[in-house]
Design an enzyme around this catalytic site. Sequence first.
Site, PDB file in Angstrom:
ATOM      1  N   TYR A  73     -31.924  46.727   5.610  1.00 56.92           N
ATOM      2  CA  TYR A  73     -33.178  46.496   4.873  1.00 56.92           C
ATOM      3  C   TYR A  73     -33.769  47.818   4.409  1.00 56.92           C
ATOM      4  O   TYR A  73     -34.237  47.945   3.287  1.00 56.92           O
ATOM      5  CB  TYR A  73     -34.162  45.762   5.798  1.00 56.92           C
ATOM      6  CG  TYR A  73     -35.394  45.248   5.097  1.00 56.92           C
ATOM      7  CD1 TYR A  73     -35.459  43.927   4.656  1.00 56.92           C
ATOM      8  CD2 TYR A  73     -36.488  46.076   4.878  1.00 56.92           C
ATOM      9  CE1 TYR A  73     -36.586  43.444   4.013  1.00 56.92           C
ATOM     10  CE2 TYR A  73     -37.623  45.608   4.230  1.00 56.92           C
ATOM     11  CZ  TYR A  73     -37.671  44.289   3.802  1.00 56.92           C
ATOM     12  OH  TYR A  73     -38.788  43.818   3.165  1.00 56.92           O
ATOM     13  N   PHE A 126     -38.967  46.364 -26.799  1.00 57.87           N
ATOM     14  CA  PHE A 126     -38.163  45.192 -26.470  1.00 57.87           C
ATOM     15  C   PHE A 126     -39.126  44.077 -26.002  1.00 57.87           C
ATOM     16  O   PHE A 126     -40.214  44.374 -25.515  1.00 57.87           O
ATOM     17  CB  PHE A 126     -37.153  45.554 -25.369  1.00 57.87           C
ATOM     18  CG  PHE A 126     -36.297  44.393 -24.962  1.00 57.87           C
ATOM     19  CD1 PHE A 126     -35.342  43.898 -25.823  1.00 57.87           C
ATOM     20  CD2 PHE A 126     -36.463  43.783 -23.725  1.00 57.87           C
ATOM     21  CE1 PHE A 126     -34.566  42.801 -25.458  1.00 57.87           C
ATOM     22  CE2 PHE A 126     -35.689  42.688 -23.355  1.00 57.87           C
ATOM     23  CZ  PHE A 126     -34.736  42.207 -24.223  1.00 57.87           C
ATOM     24  N   ASP A 127     -38.732  42.805 -26.146  1.00 55.61           N
ATOM     25  CA  ASP A 127     -39.627  41.661 -25.860  1.00 55.61           C
ATOM     26  C   ASP A 127     -40.317  41.759 -24.504  1.00 55.61           C
ATOM     27  O   ASP A 127     -41.523  41.557 -24.394  1.00 55.61           O
ATOM     28  CB  ASP A 127     -38.911  40.301 -25.822  1.00 55.61           C
ATOM     29  CG  ASP A 127     -37.803  40.140 -26.819  1.00 55.61           C
ATOM     30  OD1 ASP A 127     -37.443  41.126 -27.498  1.00 55.61           O
ATOM     31  OD2 ASP A 127     -37.284  39.031 -26.920  1.00 55.61           O
ATOM     32  N   ASP A 217     -36.890  53.867 -22.495  1.00 58.17           N
ATOM     33  CA  ASP A 217     -36.406  52.538 -22.141  1.00 58.17           C
ATOM     34  C   ASP A 217     -34.919  52.575 -22.490  1.00 58.17           C
ATOM     35  O   ASP A 217     -34.526  52.327 -23.620  1.00 58.17           O
ATOM     36  CB  ASP A 217     -37.172  51.477 -22.955  1.00 58.17           C
ATOM     37  CG  ASP A 217     -36.707  50.065 -22.623  1.00 58.17           C
ATOM     38  OD1 ASP A 217     -35.881  49.905 -21.705  1.00 58.17           O
ATOM     39  OD2 ASP A 217     -37.166  49.117 -23.294  1.00 58.17           O
ATOM     40  N   ALA A 219     -31.805  51.100 -21.632  1.00 60.08           N
ATOM     41  CA  ALA A 219     -30.777  50.129 -21.238  1.00 60.08           C
ATOM     42  C   ALA A 219     -29.406  50.519 -21.789  1.00 60.08           C
ATOM     43  O   ALA A 219     -28.377  50.308 -21.143  1.00 60.08           O
ATOM     44  CB  ALA A 219     -31.157  48.734 -21.729  1.00 60.08           C
ATOM     45  N   LYS A 260     -27.044  46.317 -18.801  1.00 59.04           N
ATOM     46  CA  LYS A 260     -26.367  46.799 -20.008  1.00 59.04           C
ATOM     47  C   LYS A 260     -25.451  47.963 -19.626  1.00 59.04           C
ATOM     48  O   LYS A 260     -24.380  47.732 -19.093  1.00 59.04           O
ATOM     49  CB  LYS A 260     -27.395  47.196 -21.073  1.00 59.04           C
ATOM     50  CG  LYS A 260     -28.102  46.048 -21.794  1.00 59.04           C
ATOM     51  CD  LYS A 260     -28.965  45.179 -20.949  1.00 59.04           C
ATOM     52  CE  LYS A 260     -29.844  44.235 -21.714  1.00 59.04           C
ATOM     53  NZ  LYS A 260     -31.262  44.470 -21.526  1.00 59.04           N
ATOM     54  N   HIS A 452     -38.107  29.884 -28.221  1.00 61.48           N
ATOM     55  CA  HIS A 452     -36.678  29.830 -28.556  1.00 61.48           C
ATOM     56  C   HIS A 452     -35.817  29.368 -27.393  1.00 61.48           C
ATOM     57  O   HIS A 452     -34.738  28.828 -27.593  1.00 61.48           O
ATOM     58  CB  HIS A 452     -36.188  31.187 -29.069  1.00 61.48           C
ATOM     59  CG  HIS A 452     -36.473  32.322 -28.134  1.00 61.48           C
ATOM     60  ND1 HIS A 452     -37.752  32.768 -27.887  1.00 61.48           N
ATOM     61  CD2 HIS A 452     -35.658  33.087 -27.379  1.00 61.48           C
ATOM     62  CE1 HIS A 452     -37.700  33.778 -27.007  1.00 61.48           C
ATOM     63  NE2 HIS A 452     -36.434  33.984 -26.693  1.00 61.48           N
TER      64      HIS A 452
HETATM   65  C1  PLP Z   1     -32.575  44.062 -21.669  1.00 57.39           C
HETATM   66  C2  PLP Z   1     -33.629  45.041 -21.970  1.00 57.39           C
HETATM   67  C3  PLP Z   1     -34.813  45.097 -21.227  1.00 57.39           C
HETATM   68  C4  PLP Z   1     -35.154  44.108 -20.145  1.00 57.39           C
HETATM   69  O1  PLP Z   1     -34.239  44.128 -19.121  1.00 57.39           O
HETATM   70  P1  PLP Z   1     -33.823  42.843 -18.258  1.00 57.39           P
HETATM   71  O2  PLP Z   1     -32.781  43.402 -17.359  1.00 57.39           O
HETATM   72  O3  PLP Z   1     -33.318  41.799 -19.189  1.00 57.39           O
HETATM   73  O4  PLP Z   1     -35.039  42.409 -17.531  1.00 57.39           O
HETATM   74  C5  PLP Z   1     -35.726  46.076 -21.565  1.00 57.39           C
HETATM   75  N1  PLP Z   1     -35.510  46.921 -22.573  1.00 57.39           N
HETATM   76  C6  PLP Z   1     -34.394  46.896 -23.310  1.00 57.39           C
HETATM   77  C7  PLP Z   1     -34.198  47.874 -24.419  1.00 57.39           C
HETATM   78  C8  PLP Z   1     -33.414  45.940 -23.043  1.00 57.39           C
HETATM   79  O5  PLP Z   1     -32.313  45.887 -23.800  1.00 57.39           O
END
Ligand code: PLP
Length: 465
Positions: A73, A126-127, A217, A219, A260, A452
């Site tokens: 843990y 990103f969303d 950010d 990914a 990613k 969506h």
């Molecule tokens: C996928 C993504 C996120 C969010 O990550 P999750 O692992 O899906 O929660 C944030 N920013 C970017 C640029 C992404 O491609």
Amino acid sequence: MNKKYTAEPYRIKMVEPIFETTKEERIELLKNAGYNPFSLASKNVYIDLLTDSGTGSMSQEQWGHMMTADEAYAGSKSFYKLEGVVKNITGYKYFIPAHQGRGAEQIVLPQLVTKKGMYFISNIHFDTTRAHVELAGARAIDCVIDECFNIELDHPFKGNFDLVRLEELILEKGSENIGGIIMTITNNSAGGQPVSFANMKAVKEISHKYGITLLIDGARYAENAFFIKEREEGFKDLSILEISRKTFDLADIFLMSAKKDGLVNMGGIIAIKDDELLYKKCQTYIVPYEGFPTYGGLSGRDMEALAQGLMEALDMRYLRHRVDQIRFLGDMLKEAGVPIQYPIGGHAVFVDCGKMAPHIAYDQFPALSVVNELYLEAGIRGVEIGSLLLGRDPDTHKNLKSPIEFMRLTIPRRLYTYSHLEIVGQAVIEVYKRRNELKGYVFEYESPMLRHFTSTFKPNIKETK
Ligand SMILES: *Cc1c(COP(=O)(O)O)cnc(C)c1O
């Protein structure tokens, strides 16, 4: 030998069978899914290009290390291993794991919102990043170059910040009201388009001048480094690790969806350069939301897989093959005259459905129509990135019109071969040939949020425009 497309830099040791359905079955399956491909069971999808998030294959080394993970843990050896890898890549002092990208966002972003009426500025949020900025009580402003929206324009770094506008925005809103500048690399919502090092360096200079926190950010930071190496003057002799390190040197905070470029099915990263106070705050917040700071929502085996995956994603042979796969599909569509976004990005091919089916009105979702037709054609699942995704204006409740109506064909990492992609290309070309017969869709049930994912539709039998 000079090859047009790099072959898979691996052999396949374990296989997962996939199955084809008949056209009759698919007509029924799509109808039962309310004409929303998100509601299709994956077993009924032959080639699944919905997303590249968490859908890739792991290596023998990743699976091997999972067997020897430490599931303690607190203070597990798998945590210290992952911490070492993250610190080595980023050069940052502090690391906290999270269960995925949005987990990292929900911990860090609220710490940067210190009062009412604050803003974040990104090339494009990103969303989920936008959602967490808004949940923290701030507003998200996108600030990408205009070239980004010129779909067919060939520009090497279409994900770049508009530097002039960035500085104007800071002056207009007041630097004390900017919670942070978020560099999204690659720029996911702009079609996986990269951001140049020169642009990121200029953003750093602006953030420094005004004393604003700079976040990455990242990914797809390794894919971004690959494009810098290929396209930007002065980088061709640097390794992906060296370019990545130079990139991280610019920023203060790194947030990552490890689903990613972490080459894992689940995972997220928070890394902080040197702000100890911020680190302490995040450590406090991670406990109730994600878990104890040495696991943050991940099991020991998840952390082992991620430590290894982060290293593998920096390998040029892997990256070249990945980008080549996407280029292979893109080139095939381009040669057949199918309208797509240029240049071909880092994780997907985007088909321009606004151009392909201009007879379908934006609020009858031309890209959904193409996505559904592709499923009917060959059992392939793509995803709509357009007016359906954009949603309604919260005040007027009118359907917003997106400047882009894309079908995204997202290529998972190390999952499919060129033969699969050739079938995808053939199927898209078949759909393209009968583009004039495509019909729009109207809602049967419209879900009130993130519509969506769960709305259902029916084909519109009336003429559309
Ligand atoms: C996928 C993504 C996120 C969010 O990550 P999750 O692992 O899906 O929660 C944030 N920013 C970017 C640029 C992404 O491609």
